[in-house]
Design an enzyme around this catalytic site. Structure first.
Site, short mmCIF file in Angstrom:
data_model
loop_
_atom_site.label_atom_id
_atom_site.label_comp_id
_atom_site.label_asym_id
_atom_site.label_seq_id
_atom_site.Cartn_x
_atom_site.Cartn_y
_atom_site.Cartn_z
N ASP A 1 0.81 -1.22 0.00
CA ASP A 1 0.00 0.00 0.00
C ASP A 1 0.84 1.27 0.00
O ASP A 1 0.32 2.36 -0.19
CB ASP A 1 -0.86 0.04 1.27
CG ASP A 1 -2.18 -0.68 1.07
OD1 ASP A 1 -2.61 -0.80 -0.07
OD2 ASP A 1 -2.77 -1.10 2.08
C1 BGC Z 1 0.50 1.31 6.27
C2 BGC Z 1 0.13 0.09 5.46
C3 BGC Z 1 -1.35 0.01 5.30
C4 BGC Z 1 -1.89 1.33 4.78
C5 BGC Z 1 -3.39 1.32 4.59
C6 BGC Z 1 -0.15 2.55 5.72
O1 BGC Z 1 0.11 3.63 6.56
O2 BGC Z 1 1.89 1.44 6.31
O3 BGC Z 1 0.66 -1.07 6.06
O4 BGC Z 1 -1.66 -1.03 4.42
O5 BGC Z 1 -1.54 2.37 5.63
O6 BGC Z 1 -4.08 1.19 5.76
C1 NOJ Z 2 -1.57 -3.62 5.58
C2 NOJ Z 2 -2.79 -3.68 4.71
O1 NOJ Z 2 -3.90 -4.08 5.50
C3 NOJ Z 2 -2.58 -4.65 3.56
O2 NOJ Z 2 -3.70 -4.62 2.72
C4 NOJ Z 2 -1.33 -4.31 2.81
O3 NOJ Z 2 -1.17 -5.24 1.78
C5 NOJ Z 2 -0.12 -4.28 3.72
N1 NOJ Z 2 -0.37 -3.40 4.82
C6 NOJ Z 2 1.16 -3.85 3.02
O4 NOJ Z 2 1.16 -2.52 2.69
#
Ligand code: BGC
Ligand code: NOJ
Length: 819
Positions: free
Chosen positions: A487
Site C-alpha cells: 500500500d
Molecule cells: C500502512 C500500510 C497500510 C496502509 C493502509 C499505511 O500507513 O503502512 O501497512 O496497508 O496504511 O491502511
Molecule cells: C496492511 C494492509 O492491510 C494490507 O492490505 C497491505 O497489503 C499491507 N499493509 C502492506 O502494505
C-alpha cells in the site's frame, strides 16, 4: 526473557508478570458482540461495529498505554486497603499474579494479603453480552470483611464522536438503575433502540453511575474516592460521563470461597416497543431481564462456558498436527488457527494498534484472510465472498474497502489498487478447494450493489482477470494503479503536502508505472482460474487463461528480471524499482516471493537465483525484510514507502505477511530446511524467549518486526489483525507440511526439514476424517502414499467414493515404494 508460558494442554498462554512490555491482549466474542481484553483487564467492548456501537470507553494514546477496562477492586474493610487483582489500575505488588488467555476467554487473578481473587471473562455463544465471574477466597487464618467493586465506563456509542464532541456529549448521558442493574441509555430517548446494561448477581451494597462521584474530583481509576471510602454513593448520571460500578460486601470465613457474577451486555428493542409504559421514557426491560437473570446464574454461566470450549474444540479439531517442533505444533493447533478466526471476525478494525474508528473491510485483506479460516468456517467464508464480490465494480475493479454494516463499497477510499480484483480469484479458489461447493459460482451477485446488475459469481472472476489484462503498461506488465499489495509503493501519488493521504492521493495519469508483483499474482491467478474453468468443462476458456498466464510469464522474463532477482516495478518515468541499478531499494521481497510462488522461473533456474538473492540480501535472524537497502530519504516518486524511517513498516521492516511467500517459494524449490527456518524466524512461539526484545504477544503474529536498519531491530508491532495470520497458517499447513487442498481432493506433498523423522496429522476435509502419518525413509521430498492399506499412484487422495467417513493415509518420504 519470558513473561509467562504456554499451557498447551489447556490451550492457554499464561502470563505470570503483569508488566509485560506491551499490553498482551485477547479477544472475547466471535459472532456479534466483541471485546478486547488485556492481561491487566484493560480494553473495551462493542457490538458488531467497533466505531458505531462501542459499549465501553477506552482512551488510546494513554499513559500508561493500557488504561481503562473491566476493572475490579477489592477493599479490606478493616485495614481500608484496596487493590486490583488484575494489577491495573492500582498497580499494587501482588502475589501469584496470572493472566490466562484462552480461546475466547481470559482469566486474571492474584493474591493480596491472603485474599485470592480471579475473574473469568467470556462472551457466551449466541449472546450479546459478556460475563465476569469473580471468585474470591479467604486464605487467611481469620475472617475477612471484603468489599468488591466492579466498574466500567460507558462510551456514548459512536467512539469517534465520543472522543471529540464534548459540547454535546457532556449533556446527553442518561442511565436507569432498577433491581440492582445499571442501564446505560444515552440517546435511547431519540433515535437509538439499543441500550447497554451492567448487572450483578449479589445483593448490592451500593452503585455509582456518575464517573465523578465514583472517582472523585481530580482522581483517576487508580484511586477512586468511593472505593477508598469503602462506600459507593448511588449516584445517577445526568450528562457528563456515565459509568457502571457495583459494590458487594463479603464476610469470608477462613478458607471460604464466594463467586460473584457481573454481566455487561447490549440489547435492542423493537422500535415500537422501546418504552414501558409505552408513553413513558423508561426502557422496556421485558426482553432483557430474563437474559440478565440467566447469565447471573452460575450454573447457566458455567454451561455457557462449556459450550464455548466445545465450540473451539470443534473448530481447532479440523486440523491437528504432531511434528517434532513444538512451536509448529502449538501455532498450527492452537494460536495461529485462533488468530485466523480473530482476523476473520475483526478484519483490521479493533486492536491496540487499530483504533476501531477507521472503518471498512479491505477487499484484498478479506480475500487473503480466507486462506486461513475457510476450513473452520466455510459457510461464513461463502457469505464473505458473496459480500465482497457484490462490491466489485462492473469494470472488474474493486472498492479497496467495504463497510461491514452496509456492505457497500467505501467511496472515500475508492478503488484503483490494481492488485485488488485478482485476490477474489485467490479467495474463491481457496473456498472451492476446501468445500467442493461449486454452486457458489452460479450465485447471482450484483456489481457495486446495483440492482439489476447481477451476474453469476464466475463472471466476477472473469472480470477480475480482464481488469488486469485491460490495464497493461508500456512493458506489457500490469499497471500498478494507486498501489499493489504494498500500500505504500505509491507510484502515481507524488505528494508534497504534509499530512495528505498517500492512500487516496493520485496526481499522475497512471499509464506508465507497472508492477512485477501484480504480474506474478496474475500468473498464479490465471492458473487457479484455468483449473476452475477446466473443472466446469470450459476447456477453451481454460486454455485462454493459461495462455494469458504464460504470456505474462514471458513478459516477466523479458522485462521483470534484473539478472539476479525479479524487479519490483517501473515508476511513473519508466525507471526501474528494485533493481541493482537503483541507489536504494535494489531488491524487494514481494516480487521475488510471489513470482516464485507462482512458479515463474522454476525451470530455468531463475526462481532459485531469486530466492538465493532474497536470502543473501533480505533475510535476517528476525525474518525477511521488505527491501534493501532502505530508503534513506523521502522520494516524491515512491510515496509512503519512503516516508517511514529505515527499518520500519514497508521501508525495510520484516513484514510478516509476505515472509510466507518466500517460504512457499522455497518449498516449490524443494528446500524444506530453508522454508521451515524462515517459518521459525518469525513464529511468535519460537520468539518467546526474546519477549523483552520482541515485546508483542508471543502467542500471535504481529504485522511487522523492525528490520536490521532500525535501531530497534527485532521489535514487533501491530499484533493480531494482519494478513500474516492467514499466510503463515497457509504456508506451514499447505506447503511445508504439504497437506494441501485441491479442487479434486487432498494432495499430500510435504517439504519438511531433513532431520524430521516425519509427522502425524488429522484433517477433517469435506466430511471425512483423514488420519495422516508421514515417515521419512530417505532424503528428498518424493512421496509414496498408502491409502487405507492400498498404494496409490501420485500424491492426490480423492474423496472416498463409498460411505467411508475415516481414511488412513500413510506417506513415505524420500524413498519410492513403487516405481
Ligand atoms: C500502512 C500500510 C497500510 C496502509 C493502509 C499505511 O500507513 O503502512 O501497512 O496497508 O496504511 O491502511
Ligand atoms: C496492511 C494492509 O492491510 C494490507 O492490505 C497491505 O497489503 C499491507 N499493509 C502492506 O502494505
Amino acid at each position: 526473557m519470558k513473561f509467562g508460558f504456554f499451557d498447551d494442554q489447556n490451550r492457554e498462554y499464561v502470563i505470570t508478570q503483569p508488566n509485560t512490555p506491551l499490553p498482551w491482549i485477547n479477544y472475547l466474542g466471535c459472532q456479534a458482540y466483541f471485546g478486547i481484553i488485556s492481561n491487566t483487564a484493560g480494553g473495551y467492548s462493542f457490538y458488531r461495529d467497533a466505531r458505531l456501537r462501542r459499549l465501553t470507553r477506552y482512551r488510546y494514546n494513554n499513559a500508561p498505554m493500557d488504561f481503562g477496562g473491566r476493572y475490579i477492586y477489592l477493599r479490606d474493610d478493616e485495614s481500608r486497603q484496596f487493590w486490583s487483582p488484575s494489577w491495573q489500575p492500582t498497580r499494587h505488588d501482588l502475589e501469584n499474579y496470572s493472566c490466562r488467555h484462552g480461546m475466547g476467554y481470559t482469566v486474571i487473578g492474584s493474591t493480596y494479603n491472603g485474599i485470592e481473587a480471579h475473574t473469568r471473562y467470556f462472551v457466551p455463544l449466541d449472546e450479546n453480552l459478556e460475563i465476569w465471574q469473580l471468585t474470591v477466597t479467604n486464605r487467611r487464618a481469620t475472617r475477612a470483611q471484603i468489599s468488591t467493586f466492579a466498574s466500567i465506563e460507558f462510551c456514548l456509542w459512536d467512539a469517534q464522536d465520543d472522543a471529540t464532541n464534548f459540547q454535546r456529549n457532556f449533556n446527553i448521558g442518561q442511565v436507569e438503575v432498577e433491581d440492582g442493574v445499571i442501564y446505560h441509555k444515552t440517546e435511547y430517548r431519540e433515535r437509538r433502540n439499543h441500550f447497554a446494561y451492567f448487572g450483578c448477581s449479589e445483593q448490592s451494597a451500593g452503585f455509582d453511575t456518575q464517573r465523578e462521584a465514583f472517582l472523585g474530583p481530580y482522581r483517576g481509576w487508580d484511586s477512586p474516592a468511593a472505593v477508598e471510602a469503602g462506600q459507593l454513593t448511588n449516584s445517577i448520571a445526568h450528562g457528563w460521563s456515565p459509568i457502571g460500578a457495583h459494590q458487594v460486601k463479603l464476610d469470608l470465613a477462613p478458607g471460604e470461597t464466594r463467586q460473584i457474577a457481573f454481566v455487561l451486555g447490549y440489547q435492542e428493542n423493537p422500535v415500537d416497543q422501546k418504552f414501558d409504559p409505552e408513553d413513558s421514557q423508561t426502557i422496556n426491560k421485558k426482553q432483557v431481564k430474563p437474559v440478565i437473570a440467566k447469565y447471573l446464574d452460575p450454573k447457566q454461566a458455567d454451561a455457557a462456558f462449556e459450550r464455548l470450549r466445545q465450540h473451539w474444540d470443534k473448530l481447532l479439531g479440523i486440523f491437528q498436527v504432531d511434528t517434532p517442533d513444538i512451536h509448529t505444533n502449538r501455532m498450527v493447533n492452537i494460536w495461529n488457527a485462533y488468530q485466523c478466526m480473530v482476523t476473520f471476525n475483526l478484519s483490521r478494525s479493533a486492536s491496540f494498534y487499530e483504533s476501531g474508528i477507521g472503518r471498512g473491510l479491505g477487499f484484498r485483506d478479506s480475500n487473503q484472510d480466507l486462506l486461513g479460516f475457510v476450513h473452520m468456517a466455510p459457510e461464513r467464508a461463502r457469505q464473505r465472498i458473496l459480500d465482497l464480490a457484490a462490491t466489485q465494480l462492473p469494470t472488474g475493479g474493486a472498492y479497496h474497502q467495504y463497510q461491514p454494516l452496509t456492505k457497500r463499497g467505501n467511496n472515500d477510499i475508492g478503488g484503483g489498487f490494481n492488485d485488488d480484483p485478482l485476490w477474489l480469484i485467490v479467495g474463491v479458489s481457496a473456498y472451492l478447494k476446501e468445500t467442493g461447493d461449486w454452486s457458489i459460482l452460479d450465485e447471482e451477485v450484483l456489481f457495486d450493489n446495483q440492482p439489476g446488475s447481477e451476474k453469476p459469481l464466475y463472471e466476477h472472476l472473469l472480470r477480475s482477470f480482464s481488469y488486469t489484462l485491460e490495464r497493461l503498461g508500456p512493458h506489457g506488465l500490469p499497471l500498478i494503479g494507486r498501489a499493489d499489495w504494498n500500500d505504500c509503493l505509491n507510484l502515481n501519488c507524488f505528494s508534497s503536502t504534509p499530512g495528505q493521504s498517500f492512500q487516496t492521493t493520485t496526481n499522475k495519469g497512471g499509464q506508465v508505472a507497472e508492477s512485477v508483483f501484480i504480474a506474478g499474482l496474475f500468473v498464479s491467478a490465471s492458473r487457479e482460474l484455468a483449473a476452475i474453468a477446466k473443472h466446469c468443462r470450459l476447456n477453451a476458456e481454460a486454455d485462454t487463461y493459461l495462455r494469458e498466464g504464460t504470456k505474462m510469464e514471458q513478459v516477466v522474463h523479458e522485462h521483470g528480471w534484473d539478472g539476479e532477482w525479479f524487479l519490483r516495478a517501473y515508476d511513473d518515468s519508466g525507471a526501474k524499482i528494485g533493481s541493482k541499478e537503483c541507489a536504494e531499494g535494489k531488491i524487494f521481497i514481494e516480487s521475488n516471493g510471489f513470482c516464485v510462488l507462482a512458479g515463474i522461473g522454476l525451470d530455468d533456474g531463475r526462481a532459485a537465483k531469486a530466492l538465493a538473492a532474497t536470502h543473501e540480501h533480505l533475510a535476517t535472524k528476525h525474518g525477511i525484510v521488505v527491501l534493501q537497502p532502505p530508503y534513506s530519504k523521502y522520494y516524491l516518486n515512491l510515496g509512503e514507502i519512503s516516508s517511514y524511517p529505515p527499518g520500519y513498516k514497508e521501508n525495510a521492516g520484516v513484514f510478516c505477511h509476505v515472509n510466507p511467500w518466500v517460504m512457499i517459494g522455497e518449498t516449490r524449490l524443494g528446500h524444506g530446511d530453508q522454508a521451515h527456518d524462515y517459518y521459525s524466524r518469525i513464529n511468535p512461539s519460537a520468539r518467546e524467549e526474546i519477549s523483552d526484545l520482541h515485546r508483542c504477544e508471543p502467542y500471535v503474529y504481529a504485522q511487522m518486526i523492525a528490520g536490521k536498519d532500525a535501531p530497534t531491530f527485532g521489535e514487533a508491532k501491530n499484533s493480531w489483525l494482519t494478513g500474516t495470520a492467514a499466510w503463515n497458517y497457509y504456508a506451514i499447513v499447505q506447503w511445508i507440511l504439504g497437506i494441501r487442498t485441491t479442487l479434486d481432493g487432498l494432495e499430500i506433498a510435504p517439504v519438511i526439514p531433513k532431520n524430521w523423522p516425519g509427522f502425524k496429522a488429522t484433517r477433517i476435509f469435506r466430511g471425512v476424517v483423514y488420519h495422516i502419518s508421514i515417515e521419512r525413509k530417505g532424503d528428498g521430498n518424493q512421496i509414496s502414499l498408502i491409502v487405507d492399506g492400498s498404494p496409490i499412484e501420485g500424491n492426490l487422495v480423492l474423496p472416498p467414493t463409498d460411505s467411508r467417513k475415516e481414511v488412513t493415509i500413510k506417506g513415505f518420504l524420500g524413498e519410492p515404494l513403487h516405481k
